[in-house]
Motif scaffolding. Sequence first.
Motif, PDB file in Angstrom:
ATOM      1  N   ARG A 136       0.865  -1.177   0.000  1.00 47.28           N
ATOM      2  CA  ARG A 136       0.000   0.000   0.000  1.00 47.28           C
ATOM      3  C   ARG A 136       0.904   1.230   0.000  1.00 47.28           C
ATOM      4  NH1 ARG A 136      -3.174  -3.246  -1.216  1.00 47.28           N
ATOM      5  NH2 ARG A 136      -5.189  -3.776  -0.292  1.00 47.28           N
ATOM      6  N   LEU A 137       1.192   1.713  -1.198  1.00 46.59           N
ATOM      7  CA  LEU A 137       2.058   2.885  -1.276  1.00 46.59           C
ATOM      8  C   LEU A 137       1.317   4.122  -0.786  1.00 46.59           C
ATOM      9  CD1 LEU A 137       3.875   2.508  -4.723  1.00 46.59           C
ATOM     10  CD2 LEU A 137       4.694   1.862  -2.458  1.00 46.59           C
ATOM     11  N   ARG A 138       2.035   4.962  -0.081  1.00 47.02           N
ATOM     12  CA  ARG A 138       1.460   6.227   0.354  1.00 47.02           C
ATOM     13  C   ARG A 138       1.426   7.192  -0.815  1.00 47.02           C
ATOM     14  NH1 ARG A 138       5.538   9.949   1.011  1.00 47.02           N
ATOM     15  NH2 ARG A 138       7.624   9.086   0.791  1.00 47.02           N
ATOM     16  N   THR A 139       0.583   8.179  -0.724  1.00 47.51           N
ATOM     17  CA  THR A 139       0.570   9.233  -1.733  1.00 47.51           C
ATOM     18  C   THR A 139       1.627  10.262  -1.351  1.00 47.51           C
ATOM     19  OG1 THR A 139      -1.780   8.896  -2.165  1.00 47.51           O
ATOM     20  CG2 THR A 139      -0.809  10.995  -2.867  1.00 47.51           C
ATOM     21  N   PRO A 140       2.654  10.416  -2.162  1.00 46.06           N
ATOM     22  CA  PRO A 140       3.770  11.285  -1.773  1.00 46.06           C
ATOM     23  C   PRO A 140       3.447  12.763  -1.963  1.00 46.06           C
ATOM     24  CG  PRO A 140       4.146  10.384  -3.949  1.00 46.06           C
ATOM     25  CD  PRO A 140       2.865   9.758  -3.460  1.00 46.06           C
ATOM     26  N   ASP A 144       7.718  15.233   1.027  1.00 45.71           N
ATOM     27  CA  ASP A 144       8.069  13.854   1.352  1.00 45.71           C
ATOM     28  C   ASP A 144       7.845  12.983   0.117  1.00 45.71           C
ATOM     29  OD1 ASP A 144       8.788  11.588   2.684  1.00 45.71           O
ATOM     30  OD2 ASP A 144       6.939  11.401   3.848  1.00 45.71           O
ATOM     31  N   LEU A 146       8.143  10.128  -2.940  1.00 46.87           N
ATOM     32  CA  LEU A 146       8.258   8.674  -2.982  1.00 46.87           C
ATOM     33  C   LEU A 146       9.680   8.314  -3.386  1.00 46.87           C
ATOM     34  CD1 LEU A 146       6.366   6.130  -2.745  1.00 46.87           C
ATOM     35  CD2 LEU A 146       6.256   6.181  -5.252  1.00 46.87           C
ATOM     36  N   GLU A 207      11.213   2.741  -1.272  1.00 44.40           N
ATOM     37  CA  GLU A 207       9.852   2.214  -1.171  1.00 44.40           C
ATOM     38  C   GLU A 207       9.434   1.446  -2.419  1.00 44.40           C
ATOM     39  OE1 GLU A 207       7.280   5.495   0.865  1.00 44.40           O
ATOM     40  OE2 GLU A 207       8.942   6.496  -0.162  1.00 44.40           O
ATOM     41  N   ASN A 255       6.284  -3.351   2.990  1.00 45.59           N
ATOM     42  CA  ASN A 255       5.360  -2.552   2.169  1.00 45.59           C
ATOM     43  C   ASN A 255       6.035  -2.001   0.924  1.00 45.59           C
ATOM     44  OD1 ASN A 255       2.603  -1.805   1.983  1.00 45.59           O
ATOM     45  ND2 ASN A 255       3.134   0.318   2.414  1.00 45.59           N
ATOM     46  N   ALA A 350       0.481   4.705  -6.366  1.00 50.21           N
ATOM     47  CA  ALA A 350       0.700   5.728  -5.329  1.00 50.21           C
ATOM     48  C   ALA A 350      -0.357   6.835  -5.384  1.00 50.21           C
ATOM     49  CB  ALA A 350       2.089   6.325  -5.481  1.00 50.21           C
TER      50      ALA A 350
END
Length: 353
Positions: A136-140, A144, A146, A207, A255, A350
């Motif tokens: 589950r990639l975060r939304t960069p 911050d 990716l 990531e 992750n 993402a």
Amino acid sequence: MSGATRHGPRQRLGARPRRVFGVMVGGLLLAVLLNAPALEQGAESMPYGRERDFWLAVWKPFAAVSRTFYLDEPRNLLDRALGRGGGDLFELPAAPGGGEEPGREPPATAQAARTPAPGRGTPAAAPTPTPDLRPRLRTPTAADPLRVWIGGDSMSKVLGEAFLRQAAETGVIAATHDPQLSSGLTRPDFFDWPGHFNQLVQSGRYEVFIVMFGANDSQGIKTPDGKIFQPGEEGWTAEYRRRVAGVMDLLGGGNRLVLWVGQPIMRSAEFSERMAALNAIYREEAAKRPWVQFIDLWPLFTTPSGGYDAYLADDDGQVKEMRHPDGVHLVRAGGERAARAIMAVLKAEAKIP
């Protein structure tokens, strides 16, 4: 006295060429000894066969003397800095988070396989839910971004350069480009990819890993028990599949998302067939692992009839040169096209607009 006077200078003059010759031979011998480990390594990097065996027999004695007197230490320091000079066996570090062997089943699946079926009259146990192992990639954000690593063999060079340009345009992806020319998964004695990947994973910096191998891998391969197989043999396919699976497992966990990029069609029909066989392995092993996505470049670089052409219509409809004159590598337009396909997958994962 007169005879000695007459012949002495002539003798001294005759000794000079011998001394010069001796100095030259000594210098050449010293140069060979200083270079012997590299010459031995060059022989080891040759395709497995009689020619490789011959040159190894020539250079090994010199390399042994060089190591005895520590003449190889400066070159060893350089090789270690470049990740080269390791053994010729593909040694996979323990996969993160587990102690399971590479190619392992997800824990819940493996446990279910070991659980006996209930007997007659025994209430069936509630099925164990299969964990969702998809990353589950975060939304960069710009603050911050990716953190993405892209690299592999020489095919990843132009592709990676294009990806870096496109990543910078997003403003939210920080990409690191790490191509190792002439490397691959068949010859860890040239470049130790498992060791290199283990360092990258342990650093916790990335990531997403975008990897591309295959162009240099269609050559002899050595198994852990020392057997050598050639492409097309069953033993070769089994060992190469073990390595691909192991790298996928090593890069997974935490992750992290792994995007495994396949090879495009090649000008040579024979080479294309070899690359298609490797792509099949990548696709099949990726399908077993929720954290890996296989990205197929083949359709991006074929003609409408499915053949090879260096010049293709790009996304804007203009015909552009996509491939290098060698019929293998990409040029800038081809790299940009491949990078756009990868970027589309990454943005979707993402949730990058």
